[in-house]
Design an enzyme around this catalytic site. Structure first.
Site, PDB file in Angstrom:
ATOM      1  N   ALA A 186      -6.959  -4.901   7.351  1.00  0.00           N
ATOM      2  CA  ALA A 186      -7.844  -3.790   6.988  1.00  0.00           C
ATOM      3  C   ALA A 186      -9.070  -4.231   6.199  1.00  0.00           C
ATOM      4  O   ALA A 186      -9.944  -3.416   5.918  1.00  0.00           O
ATOM      5  CB  ALA A 186      -7.068  -2.752   6.175  1.00  0.00           C
ATOM      6  N   ASP A 246      -1.226  -6.022   9.324  1.00  0.00           N
ATOM      7  CA  ASP A 246      -2.189  -5.008   8.900  1.00  0.00           C
ATOM      8  C   ASP A 246      -3.444  -5.745   8.436  1.00  0.00           C
ATOM      9  O   ASP A 246      -3.416  -6.437   7.422  1.00  0.00           O
ATOM     10  CB  ASP A 246      -1.571  -4.176   7.760  1.00  0.00           C
ATOM     11  CG  ASP A 246      -2.459  -3.006   7.353  1.00  0.00           C
ATOM     12  OD1 ASP A 246      -3.581  -2.879   7.887  1.00  0.00           O
ATOM     13  OD2 ASP A 246      -2.030  -2.206   6.492  1.00  0.00           O
ATOM     14  N   TRP A 302       0.864  -1.193   0.000  1.00  0.00           N
ATOM     15  CA  TRP A 302       0.000   0.000   0.000  1.00  0.00           C
ATOM     16  C   TRP A 302       0.900   1.243   0.000  1.00  0.00           C
ATOM     17  O   TRP A 302       1.809   1.326   0.860  1.00  0.00           O
ATOM     18  CB  TRP A 302      -0.874  -0.055   1.260  1.00  0.00           C
ATOM     19  CG  TRP A 302      -1.876   1.048   1.399  1.00  0.00           C
ATOM     20  CD1 TRP A 302      -2.726   1.510   0.438  1.00  0.00           C
ATOM     21  CD2 TRP A 302      -2.142   1.814   2.580  1.00  0.00           C
ATOM     22  NE1 TRP A 302      -3.509   2.509   0.953  1.00  0.00           N
ATOM     23  CE2 TRP A 302      -3.168   2.717   2.253  1.00  0.00           C
ATOM     24  CE3 TRP A 302      -1.617   1.817   3.875  1.00  0.00           C
ATOM     25  CZ2 TRP A 302      -3.675   3.616   3.181  1.00  0.00           C
ATOM     26  CZ3 TRP A 302      -2.127   2.712   4.795  1.00  0.00           C
ATOM     27  CH2 TRP A 302      -3.150   3.603   4.450  1.00  0.00           C
TER      28      TRP A 302
HETATM   29  C1  LMR Z   1      -6.905   2.154  -0.724  1.00  0.00           C
HETATM   30  O1  LMR Z   1      -5.819   1.537  -0.705  1.00  0.00           O
HETATM   31  O2  LMR Z   1      -7.469   2.491  -1.771  1.00  0.00           O
HETATM   32  C2  LMR Z   1      -7.561   2.491   0.572  1.00  0.00           C
HETATM   33  O3  LMR Z   1      -6.899   1.915   1.636  1.00  0.00           O
HETATM   34  C3  LMR Z   1      -7.788   3.927   0.741  1.00  0.00           C
HETATM   35  C4  LMR Z   1      -6.552   4.678   1.122  1.00  0.00           C
HETATM   36  O4  LMR Z   1      -6.551   5.320   2.169  1.00  0.00           O
HETATM   37  O5  LMR Z   1      -5.565   4.638   0.375  1.00  0.00           O
END
Ligand code: LMR
Length: 389
Positions: free
Chosen positions: A211, A209, A128
């Site tokens: 989520a 993590d 991420w």
């Molecule tokens: C994403 O990866 O699209 C979500 O977790 C939103 C974000 O905060 O990036």
């Protein structure tokens, strides 16, 4: 002047897609950008159980006075059986409510840095995009290994194991509990067992993590890897988000848990978590966590929440299967992956052409939020992909 020293910063590439998509006047545009669930009409509705809990809260909430830096204690307690399992021994798990999963990650990073400034955290790439800055801005040292081969669409498990073998005792290892973001490629149960074994053997500190619990294989299935790691490791950090699995995105609902092998150490850790929360946000925003607590206190609302989450997960699976069936060569791996995301083997230029010529929006990395598709739009998306390849 002081601020003249600042450098201009580009807007966050992922979040910028929200505005770009909204400004596009084309009919039939497709939003596969930021990670929010969409139903078959393209909407991101408020969960039925959330609506009911909000109504109940309006009726019954008698005060909005402060709760303290730990937030809503009943919220973090009621979530425990969902995260750690119905019969799990949670006596040495401490937790605090945080503003979203990002708040939990940030608090985790500061907790680690307080214990060991410049501690090393291992990240599999790609990850991420907000992970690296969240950890590095708290003073942690980033170490990376390749987790996923985008072209070949498989996990580089050998490279992951090699990295964990090179990591030093006390290093932190970030693990995606489920629904890997951005790839959708998750460890198998056998691979989790190997990761758990090496983490235990080498004295590494896992930071899991979590989520997207419930959006991959099911609530218990999605924390099975975490539970294996908890068996093996001395201490474990868990950054949890309710933003997706309760659809509470903008209310920012998360929790940071730490399981310490020794109860006394858990209390020591909790006191540090609270001390770090105070100068950050003082106290977390209440509403979303109060909604989750209200749902989990009520058996009927909990059952309805679970049912709605199941139907969301099933819809994503249907879309994955339709994609894989619609282009059985190029998109076949999508059916094996889980959660909202897949990382398609396409270039940033191809992503830009998809946006310009076909009104299909996704992250420049090739990450697609498949929950943005419906069985009606899958054929159009497949055609657009064929046109840019
Ligand atoms: C994403 O990866 O699209 C979500 O977790 C939103 C974000 O905060 O990036």
């Amino acid at each position: 002047m002081l601020f003249d020293g600042l450098k201009p910063q580009a807007p966050d590439a992922l979040l910028a897609l929200i505005g770009m998509f909204a400004a596009d006047p084309r009919e039939g545009k497709i939003d596969l950008g930021v990670g929010v669930y969409r139903d078959e009409t393209g909407a991101t509705p408020v969960f039925r159980a959330v609506k009911a809990a909000e109504a109940k809260l309006v009726e019954t909430q008698s005060s909005k006075s402060y709760l303290g830096p730990e937030g809503d204690i009943r919220f973090t307690e009621l979530l425990k059986p969902i995260v750690f399992g119905a019969g799990a021994d949670t006596s040495s798990i401490v937790g605090v409510q945080t503003p979203g999963g990002t708040g939990a990650l940030r608090l985790a990073a500061e907790l680690i840095a307080s214990a060991k400034p410049k501690a090393t955290i291992w990240l599999g790439t790609p990850t991420w995009p907000n992970h690296p800055p969240t950890f590095s801005s708290a003073g942690l040292t980033l170490a990376t290994y390749r987790y996923f081969d985008q072209a070949a669409q498989h996990i580089r498990f050998d490279e992951m194991m090699d990295a964990l073998n090179r990591a030093e005792t006390g290093d932190v290892v970030l693990l995606h509990g489920c629904c890997h973001n951005p790839t959708g490629a998750n460890l198998t149960s056998a691979q989790w067992a190997e990761v758990a074994a090496i983490v235990g053997k080498r004295g590494l500190l896992p930071l899991v993590d979590l989520a997207y619990q419930g959006l991959g294989g099911g609530l218990d299935e999605d924390s099975a890897g975490l539970r294996m790691v908890m068996e093996a490791a001395e201490d474990v950090i868990i950054a949890y988000s309710c933003d997706k699995n309760f659809g509470l995105y903008r209310d920012r609902v998360g929790a940071l848990y730490v399981r310490a092998k020794q109860k006394a150490r858990a209390e020591l850790i909790l006191s540090n978590m609270l001390a770090l929360a105070r100068p950050n946000w003082s106290m977390p925003p209440d509403h979303g966590a109060a909604v989750v607590r209200t749902i989990l206190e009520d058996a009927a609302l909990t059952a309805d929440w679970r049912a709605e989450l199941t139907s969301m997960r099933e819809r994503i699976t249907t879309v994955r299967e339709a994609l894989a069936a619609g282009d059985s060569n190029f998109l076949a791996p999508i059916a094996q992956q889980q959660g909202m995301f897949s990382l398609l083997p396409i270039s940033a230029e191809q992503v830009a052409t998809l946006r310009k010529d076909h009104a299909v929006y996704m992250a420049g990395s090739g990450r697609a939020n498949l929950a943005g598709l419906t069985l009606k739009t899958v054929p159009k998306f497949i055609e657009a992909l064929k046109a840019v390849r």
